[in-house]
Scaffold this motif. Structure first.
Motif, short mmCIF file in Angstrom:
data_model
loop_
_atom_site.label_atom_id
_atom_site.label_comp_id
_atom_site.label_asym_id
_atom_site.label_seq_id
_atom_site.Cartn_x
_atom_site.Cartn_y
_atom_site.Cartn_z
N ILE A 43 57.48 100.91 -2.68
CA ILE A 43 56.54 99.82 -2.95
C ILE A 43 57.12 98.86 -3.98
CG2 ILE A 43 54.28 99.27 -3.91
CD1 ILE A 43 53.22 101.86 -2.77
N ALA A 44 57.81 99.40 -4.98
CA ALA A 44 58.44 98.54 -5.99
C ALA A 44 59.50 97.64 -5.36
CB ALA A 44 59.05 99.39 -7.09
N LEU A 45 60.21 98.16 -4.36
CA LEU A 45 61.19 97.33 -3.66
C LEU A 45 60.50 96.21 -2.88
CD1 LEU A 45 63.89 99.74 -2.13
CD2 LEU A 45 64.26 97.88 -3.76
N ALA A 46 59.48 96.60 -2.10
CA ALA A 46 58.83 95.62 -1.23
C ALA A 46 57.97 94.63 -2.02
CB ALA A 46 57.97 96.35 -0.19
N TRP A 47 57.18 95.14 -2.96
CA TRP A 47 56.25 94.29 -3.70
C TRP A 47 56.90 93.67 -4.92
CZ3 TRP A 47 51.70 96.28 -7.14
CH2 TRP A 47 50.89 95.21 -7.50
N GLY A 48 57.52 94.49 -5.75
CA GLY A 48 58.09 93.98 -6.99
C GLY A 48 59.28 93.08 -6.77
N GLN A 49 60.21 93.49 -5.92
CA GLN A 49 61.42 92.71 -5.70
C GLN A 49 61.26 91.68 -4.59
OE1 GLN A 49 64.02 93.17 -7.84
NE2 GLN A 49 62.69 94.68 -8.83
N GLY A 50 60.47 92.04 -3.56
CA GLY A 50 60.35 91.15 -2.41
C GLY A 50 59.07 90.37 -2.31
N GLY A 51 58.08 90.65 -3.15
CA GLY A 51 56.83 89.91 -3.13
C GLY A 51 55.92 90.26 -1.97
N MET A 52 56.16 91.39 -1.28
CA MET A 52 55.33 91.79 -0.14
C MET A 52 54.29 92.81 -0.62
SD MET A 52 58.35 92.26 2.69
CE MET A 52 59.54 92.86 1.47
N LEU A 53 53.05 92.40 -0.69
CA LEU A 53 51.97 93.28 -1.14
C LEU A 53 51.60 94.21 0.01
CD1 LEU A 53 49.98 94.11 -3.31
CD2 LEU A 53 48.46 92.28 -2.54
N THR A 54 52.11 95.41 -0.02
CA THR A 54 51.91 96.37 1.07
C THR A 54 50.72 97.26 0.75
OG1 THR A 54 53.47 97.90 0.01
CG2 THR A 54 54.36 96.39 1.64
N VAL A 272 48.11 101.12 -7.11
CA VAL A 272 47.64 101.10 -8.50
C VAL A 272 48.68 101.73 -9.42
CG1 VAL A 272 45.93 102.04 -10.09
CG2 VAL A 272 45.19 101.04 -7.93
N GLY A 273 49.25 102.84 -9.00
CA GLY A 273 50.27 103.50 -9.81
C GLY A 273 51.46 102.60 -10.07
N VAL A 274 51.91 101.89 -9.04
CA VAL A 274 53.04 100.99 -9.20
C VAL A 274 52.68 99.83 -10.12
CG1 VAL A 274 54.60 99.43 -7.97
CG2 VAL A 274 53.98 101.62 -6.95
N ALA A 275 51.48 99.29 -9.98
CA ALA A 275 51.05 98.17 -10.82
C ALA A 275 50.96 98.59 -12.28
CB ALA A 275 49.70 97.64 -10.33
N VAL A 276 50.42 99.77 -12.53
CA VAL A 276 50.28 100.25 -13.91
C VAL A 276 51.64 100.48 -14.54
CG1 VAL A 276 49.49 102.18 -15.33
CG2 VAL A 276 48.00 101.25 -13.55
N GLY A 277 52.54 101.11 -13.81
CA GLY A 277 53.87 101.38 -14.36
C GLY A 277 54.72 100.13 -14.48
N GLY A 278 54.59 99.22 -13.55
CA GLY A 278 55.40 98.00 -13.56
C GLY A 278 56.14 97.83 -12.24
N ARG A 279 55.67 96.92 -11.42
CA ARG A 279 56.25 96.79 -10.08
C ARG A 279 57.63 96.16 -10.09
NH1 ARG A 279 52.45 92.56 -10.42
NH2 ARG A 279 53.20 90.50 -9.76
N PHE A 280 58.03 95.51 -11.18
CA PHE A 280 59.33 94.87 -11.23
C PHE A 280 60.43 95.81 -11.70
CE2 PHE A 280 56.23 91.40 -12.03
CZ PHE A 280 56.47 90.67 -10.87
N VAL A 281 60.07 97.01 -12.15
CA VAL A 281 61.03 97.98 -12.67
C VAL A 281 60.86 99.28 -11.88
CG1 VAL A 281 61.87 99.21 -14.69
CG2 VAL A 281 60.90 96.92 -14.95
N LEU A 282 61.92 99.75 -11.25
CA LEU A 282 61.82 100.94 -10.42
C LEU A 282 61.38 102.16 -11.22
CD1 LEU A 282 65.07 100.50 -8.26
CD2 LEU A 282 62.71 99.98 -7.62
N ALA A 283 61.97 102.33 -12.40
CA ALA A 283 61.59 103.48 -13.23
C ALA A 283 60.15 103.37 -13.68
CB ALA A 283 62.52 103.57 -14.45
N GLY A 284 59.68 102.16 -13.94
CA GLY A 284 58.29 101.97 -14.31
C GLY A 284 57.34 102.34 -13.19
#
Length: 346
Positions: A43-54, A272-284
């Motif tokens: 999800i971080a790849l698709a949403w955070g890096q690519g802007g695709m809200l899956t 939600v988990g990705v948003a809370v941790g940080g979608r632009f950072v894989l570790a987050g």
């Protein structure tokens, strides 16, 4: 050594010590969280890096999970038997769709190829039409809802509402034995680590920079001669494959796969988990997925009815006050207090 590398070493050490310090039940919960963390990387790849809200990753999670469950059920039933739920449903002969899944090589290939192929075809159809933003999010959400309805309606093929459960073995491992459970946990942790490194290399590559460029200015990238639809389709496919692998590991870890775990709400919980941790950072994204699911386990035991409201409120608060997630907050603190003062010379 940078803070990022130090954090990585600490996480590896903690994951390695977990089987020695946690009870089998708690270790199983951690293994489940790691499965969700694998989905979070995609999800971080698709949403955070690519802007695709899956909003439909549960579909690919389910495809991988059901592919693995079909193999495990056939393995338990033996060459002449039927899976237990088929016996209860009155099925007298093994359906043709199930027969290839008796081969472990076919089943493992299906775990990867089926989610990837579905995502690739969907991406070609959608991104070629320049569908993006909220429209793509709604479409992926509708796909998750339709997938659940399909599974529920096929009682003889999928187990219907109850799904499949009571898995006792996994490629020679006894899932009822603590040693077998530790081995499955180790596999989940290893797969997470490998996929994290693959995603990290992808983000740092030329393709990763092109993906970010598509996210920030798709039309500009198109004018430069690149094909944004192909870039987004490949990324969406990679994220789907990761979700499929997570679903396949989820089956032996938890011992059940059912439509209730794959619909709109579970897909939103992953987001939600990705948003809370940080979608632009894989570790987050990984940390957020683990933290949110741990909080779900912790709070739902005492506040079962209020957890969903708390989760939704947390999602809104993060998007409003910390759009980069906790990883962004940490980075801001580091930049503020770690910046060296500028010396002014006369």
């Amino acid at each position: 050594m940078t803070w990022g590398r130090i954090s990585l070493v600490v996480c590896v050490v903690l994951l390695a010590l977990a089987p020695l310090t946690l009870s089998p039940f708690r270790l199983g919960l951690l293994a489940k969280y790691l499965c969700f963390a694998i989905v979070a990387v995609g999800i971080a790849l698709a949403w955070g890096q690519g802007g695709m809200l899956t909003l439909g990753q549960g579909v690919f999670f389910g495809l991988g999970g059901y592919a693995m469950a079909m193999y495990l059920k056939l393995e338990e039933a033996g060459s002449a038997g039927l899976p237990d739920f088929m016996v209860w449903s009155g099925v007298e002969e093994l359906p043709a769709l199930w027969k290839p899944f008796g081969n472990p090589v076919f089943a493992l290939a299906a775990v990867v190829l089926v989610p990837g192929l579905v995502a690739f075809l969907l991406g070609l159809l959608v991104f070629r039409q320049r569908v993006r933003g909220a429209y793509f999010a709604i479409l992926s959400q509708a796909l998750a809802a339709a997938f659940v309805i399909l599974l529920v309606g096929q009682q003889g093929l999928t187990g219907g509402t109850n799904g499949m459960t009571n898995f006792t073995g996994f490629f020679g491992l006894d899932l009822t034995d603590p040693n077998g459970q530790r081995a499955v946990y180790a596999i989940a942790a290893l797969v997470l680590g490998v996929l994290f490194l693959v995603a990290k290399l992808l983000v740092r590559s030329r393709f990763g920079r092109l993906l970010v460029a598509v996210r920030d200015g798709e039309d500009r990238v198109r004018f430069l001669g690149y094909d944004p639809a192909l870039v987004k389709t490949i990324t969406f496919t990679v994220s789907a494959v990761m979700a499929g692998l997570a679903g396949a590991l989820f089956v032996p870890v938890v011992g059940i796969i059912s439509p209730a775990m794959l619909g709109i709400v579970p897909s939103l919980e992953l987001l939600v988990g990705v948003a809370v941790g940080g979608r632009f950072v894989l570790a987050g994204a990984i940390a957020g997925a683990i933290a949110v699911n741990y909080a779900k386990t912790l709070f739902s035991e005492d506040f079962a009815e209020g957890w969903l409201y708390l989760q939704g409120g947390l999602f809104v608060l993060v998007l409003v006050f910390a759009p980069k997630g906790l990883a962004g907050v940490v980075e801001s603190v580091r930049e503020r207090f770690g910046r060296k003062p500028v010396e002014v010379t006369a």
